[in-house]
Design a protein around this motif. Structure first.
Motif: not given
Length: 1512
Positions: A1227-1231, A1276-1278, A1281-1284
């Motif tokens: 979550w930290e990396e994706q954001n 990571d895909p999950l 998807k949650a962030i999108r």
């Protein structure tokens, strides 16, 4: 023989108008020659000899005589030989240049007659003709501008002759005719351009315009060539319709915006010069098209070429500072030319045949200013809008009475020849290619062009293409395009669309925009417009909110009268406006307040002045004239105002209604703070104080700081409020107190606000007024005013316009939230209840229960104000007793008992009477049996001492008499859910309430164990067995759903009591949380609503927050979204108070997931369980608190399970701990966030956790990785998807973006594990032990990683509907302040005297158990308090996304981390080999930081963790 003229032989001539001058005798005889031609008899000389000139008087006499004779000669019978000498004399220079105006006028009159008689030839050579026409054009025709000129008739004669006999065509035969032609056009237009009246007030004759038009048309038609100057003169006449040009400065470089309010100063009709130019152009459209085409080419084509050259220079030249493209002067000239094109299309479209292709080319140029000009011009041309621009916006007056919506045929715009849109031809039909090119600008890459296109489409729809009309299919297509503009990704386009809607009249909004769909229809124009009230741009949501408020203000009249079509289209507007409060934006909250009291319920509505009634109780008959002001008393106006308020509330959806009621409920607390503020201002005394100066300043600063946090721009708010305090206006203090005083009627409140506004505008200024206005609205009694209560009570009795139910609801709210306002009218309500009281044979009206509810709410707060104890009010007491005995529905008995127990002096006696009657003859399904159960349930909690002796009988009735009875097997009960419960389930509901209320009412000195265990056992059985209570599983499905929901809500209510919460064991708590998985959506929604209500009121312990995250798999979008919105609102509120309740409960959530009945450690199941954690992160996680959440997840590996102690239960916890850590890191990396190590110290609750046996065991658990590496990669895909989903705004009918970006492309299907030979290189994940290593030390080059198709791509071309709407989902702007109905004074006293129950003991860390203390400041939830001087009364504004703030833990980033933030991609500093080696590294998870004393997680001094992905 036909008359001759200068026209070609084929041209027909008009008949000559004979004008005989009075007093001139007819000639006695005519002299004819041999050919029958008439000779001229005039023989007198006209030119004097040298030294002997003819006198002016004689000369005038001779010229008159000559003219009279020439008039008598027809063109066919004139003897030219006899005319020639006289013609030559007339052309003598002494006559043409004579100093007397009369001589010149009469001479030219004779000459034009000579030209008529000699037609088609002329009796003069070219040089003499030039002299003659120079005199006519330059000296005589200009004199026509003065109708009072003594020789005006002669001037008119000359002009008429030139027009009728086409003599003006002789100008074309003169050498150098271009100058004379240009002078002729200039002179004619100058004459008509002057004022309509001369110096002496005489009007210019219409014949002047007619004849001049004929002259100019003739010369234009026959001229071999027309100069540029002539075209310039013609085109310049259309500037009369361009107020920008006429109002510009002398230099003409800056345009001046003309005030639309000065329309009364404009011309009422077109000037003659304008009409003449229009007629000339329409007379010869083809020729004028060529001439005007070449004229505009000099401006438009050159400007287009400059735009193209700009494109070339931009590509070839590196130096961008050099001047490129058109200059400012070029742009101003092009603006002027394009405005003229608009006017030409409006009045003479035929002349633009050659210009339209050039305009079409402009649409494709690279120059944005030119493309914008072309787009605006095409839009206005299609709309029939000229150079003066569009008509002014309509006057949508929400204060008008009767409403403008009740007269749909009337237009609010007067006709104006300048601004009223008119189109002669259909542009789409005449120029389909250009029209198609214009429509393609919808997808222009420039937002400026799309905004101009949006404005144009709005005007086309508004004017119906200039009044010609649109094809139905074409109109629907344009409406669809226009609706998409409201959700464009750029704010300029959205703002242009909102402003375009503001130009529609109300009827057009209903007919045209409404044909695209109502406001409740997603994707329609009205729906998209309503969505803009939540727009992230202040200017857009403020404009749209004001517009929507005015629209509904106008529509309210038709809605009140029952117009279903308008109600369907525009009825949801108030709901959409009030629901905007859930965005939690301070600016939006202010705009909602302004829209509420400026448009929806405007202060000045209705605008009539009241007349005083003759007597207080007189019956006044209203005047039959609905608009007559003299027919209304103050009571009538109050009723009109109350009706509008009821119409508003009746149309509100549930969420919006909560906001409205919460705003009114906050008025009381807000008035308390305002009174405190005014008192401090008085103590401050403008800064002059004798004593306590420091204390007063400190308190005043605290309150001003509080108010600053409730409004946008806190700095300005502080300055304004300090300015208000220093002004020390005592009258202003008094006026504000009038607004808050419950004894103030509406007129007093309104006048106080009006006077206060004027005082502030005249004193401190309008800026202070902008700050005070929303604060004043929030504390003033504008809705719940005592003036409205009688009218509301009247609506409850009559059900006028179907508003009875809403009136009952509003009355209950007033009595609950503002009982002081209600106090003056409670006697009237009691009299109504007396008349509605039931008996054994006669039931009460259904509406009486609402009146009882309102009266009961009032009695709780003001028990002595209910008139029950006077001798003459025994009937009222008996009425309440009858409601308790026979009331229907059963709630009537409940409310009646509440009133009796709060306000009756003989309540003990009456309680026993009710108890005896309810117990004595109770029988299942007997007479009034439900009423008796309701009475018992209320007596148990309000009269506990009176019921104690008969408690066994009461319990027996509840259990054996109701709950153990077999269920009624009806067809309705077999359904999954019963919307209307039958009597059987109603009885079971009241029976369970008896058991629950008994526990709640038990005194603190009595033991709860026996009674509580049995009740909890019953309720838990209902919850666990899906509502089944019988052993033979015979309960119908509808009853089971109702019973499970009732049991779950009852457990929540019991846990609101601190003494009883401990009886809900952790195992039972797990079962209770599974109600969120009930197959019936009504059960899930009812449970969620009750849970959020109690949590919002602060009545439940924090552990109950964890249940809300079990809605992660909720299939109903409305339930899931409302829950998420509410959680985010609580998060924002806790963050403002610096509380970490929602972060620290993460450990409880992991424990709850670990005991989920479906939980196991298989990877597929863990991915399903990860949805709960991701849902938690979506609701709670921010860049500031992520480190604390991560720390809590780590701490779970330092304890063992305490609910069901077993190795498997412990393993489940550790698996979830590692899973949560992996998800948080991803979550930290994706954001693209930066997470620091949490330096604080926390403990876990001992009720669900237990300490580990040894320190070695803790070390082993912490070092072990409990989830597979493959699972970590699949997370990571999950997360993406949650962030999108978090960033994408859910909306049906979303418009596709104009251009696909990477994030829009479909995600490729993931390959099966066995088909993937190699894994994607990824950055090595750090364990808790190696958090002190930087990215550089890990040897990882972020730029070398494969790029992810995440939502971090550019959103420049995305539809706005996909842009992050996190602000919209943040939370409820108005918290639910509804109080529990069953709460009583006795219970409150009992709860205050009851000691706090034993809570879960906070468990020490495993490190502490091993005597390894952890440095750092630790803080428990209970130790965090609100540091603000006063509580929040309005929603808290959400922090802007994407901006890192100072961390709450107080640890600053290390210099290395700060340097890394600004660094470029690390590929420059990382050797390729090292990057390659790092890419091959495998991901590992390790939680050893929780146990290792040397790790940064334990000492809180580690460096900043950074995401492995490059920030780009």
């Amino acid at each position: 023989m036909a008359p001759r003229s200068r026209r070609s032989a084929a041209a027909a001539t008009e008949a000559i108008e004979e004008e005989a001058q009075e007093g001139q005798p007819e000639p006695e005889e005519e002299v004819e020659n041999q050919d029958g031609l008439k000779k001229l008899r005039f023989k007198q000389p006209l030119v004097g000899r040298p030294g002997k000139q003819i006198g002016v008087s004689d000369l005038l006499t001779r010229l008159r005589a000559l003219l009279d004779e020439l008039r008598t000669i027809d063109q066919e019978e004139a003897d030219r030989e006899s005319l020639m000498p006289v013609a030559e004399s007339l052309a003598h220079q002494s006559l043409l240049q004579h100093k007397d105006n009369g001589v010149r006028a009469w001479t030219v009159c004779c000459i034009v007659d000579m030209l008529k008689l000699f037609a088609p030839d002329a009796p003069y050579p070219a040089s003499k003709l030039k002299e003659i026409f120079s005199v006519i054009i330059l000296k005589l025709l200009p004199l026509l501008a003065d109708p009072a000129h003594p020789y005006n008739s002669q001037h008119m004669y000359i002009l008429r002759s030139l027009a009728e006999w086409k003599s003006i065509l002789l100008v074309n035969e003169i050498p150098g005719a271009e100058q004379l032609t240009s002078a002729l056009f200039t002179t004619c237009f100058d004459v008509l351009s002057r004022p309509d009246k001369g110096d002496q007030g005489e009007e210019l004759s219409k014949n002047v315009e007619h004849n001049m038009t004929e002259v100019l048309s003739t010369i234009l038609d026959e001229a071999p060539a027309v100069t540029h100057d002539v075209v310039d003169v013609i085109v310049a006449q259309f500037l009369w319709a361009d107020p920008i040009t006429l109002g510009s400065s002398a230099k003409g470089k800056k345009s001046v915006q003309v005030d639309a309010k000065q329309s009364t100063l404009r011309r009422k009709e077109a000037p003659p010069a304008y009409n003449m130019a229009k007629n000339v152009c329409n007379a010869f459209p083809e020729k004028m098209a060529r001439l005007i085409g070449s004229y505009f080419n000099s401006v438009i084509v050159d400007f287009t070429n400059s735009g193209d050259s700009y494109k070339g220079h931009a590509k070839d030249d590196v130096d961008a500072d050099l001047p490129r493209g058109p200059s400012e002067d070029d742009i101003n000239e092009a603006n002027k030319a394009h405005r003229l094109l608009r006017e030409l299309w409006k009045c003479c479209p035929g002349v633009l045949q050659e210009i339209i292709p050039h305009l079409q080319d402009e649409l494709a140029t690279e120059s944005v200013p030119l493309r914008q000009l072309a787009t605006e011009t095409f839009g206005d041309m299609i709309s029939g809008i000229g150079a003066a621009g569009p008509p002014p916006p309509p006057d949508l007056d929400p204060v008008a009475y009767p409403s403008q919506s009740l007269s749909p045929s009337e237009s609010t715009r007067p006709f104006d020849f300048l601004t009223t849109p008119i189109s002669i031809n259909s542009f789409p039909t005449q120029y389909p290619v250009a029209y198609h090119s214009f429509l393609q600008r919808k997808n222009d890459k420039s937002a400026i062009i799309r905004a101009s296109w949006t404005t144009g489409i709005g005007r086309i729809l508004m004017t119906s293409a200039g009044g010609i009309g649109l094809d139905p299919d074409e109109e629907q297509k344009l409406l669809k395009y226009f609706g998409e503009c409201l959700i464009d990704s750029d704010e300029k386009v959205r703002l242009a669309a909102v402003k375009a809607v503001a130009h529609f009249e109300f009827n057009d909004i209903v007919r045209k925009l409404g044909s695209n769909g109502g406001m409740a229809e997603s994707g329609s124009i009205l729906s998209n417009l309503a969505d803009r009230v939540k727009d992230k741009k202040n200017v857009i949501h403020s404009e749209s909110m004001r517009l929507l408020g005015r629209i509904w203000g106008v529509a309210s009249g038709a809605i009140a009268e029952g117009d279903d079509s308008i109600k369907t289209l525009l009825g949801p507007i108030p709901s959409r406006i009030l629901e905007a409060c859930y965005v939690n934006d301070l600016e939006i909250n202010v705009q909602v307040d302004l829209a509420l009291y400026d448009s929806l319920l405007p202060l000045g509505y209705p605008p009539m002045k009241a007349r005083a009634a003759a007597t207080v109780n007189s019956q006044v008959v209203k005047d039959s004239q609905t608009t007559g002001d003299q027919g209304y008393t103050e009571a009538d106006l109050d009723k009109i105002r109350a009706e509008r308020q009821l119409v508003l509330v009746s149309g509100l959806e549930e969420k919006a209604k909560k906001v409205f009621f919460a705003k009114q409920g906050n008025q009381g607390p807000g008035a308390t703070y305002m009174e405190h503020f005014l008192k401090l201002c008085e103590d401050y005394n403008g800064g002059v104080m004798d004593k306590g100066e420091k204390d007063v300043k400190t308190k005043l600063e605290g309150l001003i700081t509080y108010y600053a946090k409730t409004l946008p721009d806190p700095t300005r708010v502080r300055e304004d409020l300090w300015k208000f305090a220093k002004a020390h206006d005592r009258r202003a203090y008094t006026l504000i107190r009038f607004c808050m005083d419950p004894t103030s009627d509406y007129r007093r409140v309104f006048r106080s606000i009006k006077e206060l506004r004027k005082r502030i505008e005249d004193g401190p200024g309008s800026l202070l007024l902008e700050t005070l206005t929303p604060l004043l609205y929030r504390v003033s009694l504008l809705c719940y005013n005592k003036s409205h209560v009688p009218a509301v009570i009247g609506f409850t009795r009559t059900n006028e316009k179907g508003l009875s139910a809403t009136a009952h609801e509003l009355l209950k709210e007033i009595s609950t939230k503002n009982p002081k306002v209600f106090s003056t009218h409670v006697k009237d309500l009691c009299k109504t209840l007396e008349s509605e009281a039931p008996t054994a044979e006669r039931p009460n009206p259904l509406g009486a229960v609402d009146d009882l509810k309102a009266c009961a709410a009032f009695a709780k707060k003001f028990p002595t104000d209910i008139p029950m104890n006077a001798k003459d009010n025994r009937k009222l007491v008996q009425s309440f007793l009858n409601f308790a005995f026979y009331g229907t529905p059963p709630q009537a008995a409940k409310h009646a008992i509440t009133i009796i127990m709060n306000s009756d002096d003989k309540k003990e006696l009456h309680a026993k009477e009710i108890l005896t009657k309810s117990i004595g003859d109770f029988e299942y399904d007997g007479d009034h049996w439900l009423t008796k159960l309701a009475a018992l349930s209320q007596l148990v909690i309000l009269a506990q001492s009176e019921c104690e002796k008969d408690m066994d009988a009461i319990i027996e009735i509840a259990i054996q008499g109701v709950l153990q009875k077999p269920h009624a097997d009806t067809p309705e009960a077999l359904a999954e859910w019963m919307e209307v419960p039958d009597e059987d389930i109603q009885a079971r509901t009241w029976a369970i309430k008896i058991l629950v209320n008994r526990l709640r009412s038990l005194p603190s000195d009595l033991s709860l164990n026996d009674a509580a265990e049995d009740t909890y056992k019953l309720l838990n059985r209902y919850v666990k067995n899906n509502g089944e209570g019988s052993a033979d599983d015979s309960t119908p499905a509808g009853h089971k759903s109702r019973q499970r929901l009732l049991a779950a809500n009852s457990l929540l209510k019991l846990s609101c009591n601190k003494r009883l919460d401990g009886f809900l064991t952790p195992a039972d708590f797990v079962q209770l949380s599974l109600v969120t998985h009930d197959p019936c959506p009504q059960v899930r929604k009812g449970f969620a609503d009750k849970l959020m209500k109690y949590l919002g009121q602060g009545r439940l312990p924090p552990r109950f927050y964890t249940i809300l995250f079990f809605f992660a798999h909720e299939p109903e979008k409305t339930i899931k979204s409302s829950t998420m919105t509410w959680i985010r609102a609580r998060r924002a509120a806790f963050a403002t108070r610096k509380e970490t309740i929602l972060e620290t409960i993460f450990a409880r959530l992991l424990s709850l997931i670990a005991h989920h009945p479906d939980f196991d450690t298989e990877d597929e199941m863990l991915k399903l369980m990860s949805v709960y954690i991701l849902y938690y992160l979506k609701c709670i996680a921010t860049e500031e608190n992520l480190s604390l959440i991560f720390h809590v997840a780590q701490r779970v590996k330092g304890v063992a399970d305490g609910i069901t102690p077993s190795p498997q239960a412990d393993k489940n916890l550790y698996v979830l701990s590692d899973l949560a850590q992996a998800l948080i890191r991803s979550w930290e990396e994706q954001n693209n966030w930066t997470m620091q190590s949490w330096p604080g110290k926390m403990k876990l609750p001992s009720g669900i956790f237990r300490p580990l046996e040894s320190h070695d065991q803790a070390q082993d658990i912490a070092k072990k990785t409990w989830i597979s590496e493959d699972l970590v990669e699949e997370l990571d895909p999950l997360v993406r998807k949650a962030i999108r989903n978090k960033k994408r705004k859910a909306a049906v009918g979303a418009v596709k973006p104009r251009k696909k970006t990477k994030s829009d492309r479909p995600v490729k299907e993931k390959k099966v594990k066995s088909e993937r030979p190699t894994k994607t290189p990824k950055k090595k994940r750090r364990s808790a032990n190696d958090e002190d290593k930087s990215d550089l030390e890990d040897g990882v080059a972020p730029a070398s990683e494969p790029k992810r198709k995440s939502s971090r791509q550019s959103t420049a071309h995305k539809s706005y509907i996909e842009v992050s709407s996190d602000e919209e989902e943040t939370g409820a702007g108005a918290k639910d302040v509804e109080e529990e109905e069953e709460a009583s004074v006795a219970e409150e006293v009992q709860e205050k005297s009851t000691p706090a129950p034993e809570e879960d003991v906070e468990m020490p860390d495993s490190e502490e158990a091993a005597e390894e203390p952890e440095p750092g400041a630790g803080a428990e939830e209970s130790e965090l308090s609100d540091a603000e001087p006063s509580p929040k009364l309005s929603p808290v504004r959400k922090t802007a996304k994407g901006k890192a703030k100072s961390k709450t833990n107080g640890v600053k980033p290390s210099p290395v981390a700060q340097k890394c933030k600004a660094a470029k991609p690390l590929e420059e500093t990382t050797p390729p080999k090292a990057a390659k080696r790092a890419a091959k590294g495998k991901v590992k998870l390790n939680g050893a930081a929780a146990a290792s004393s040397s790790s940064p997680a334990t000492n809180g001094t580690g460096p900043v963790r950074r995401s492995g992905r490059a920030r780009g």
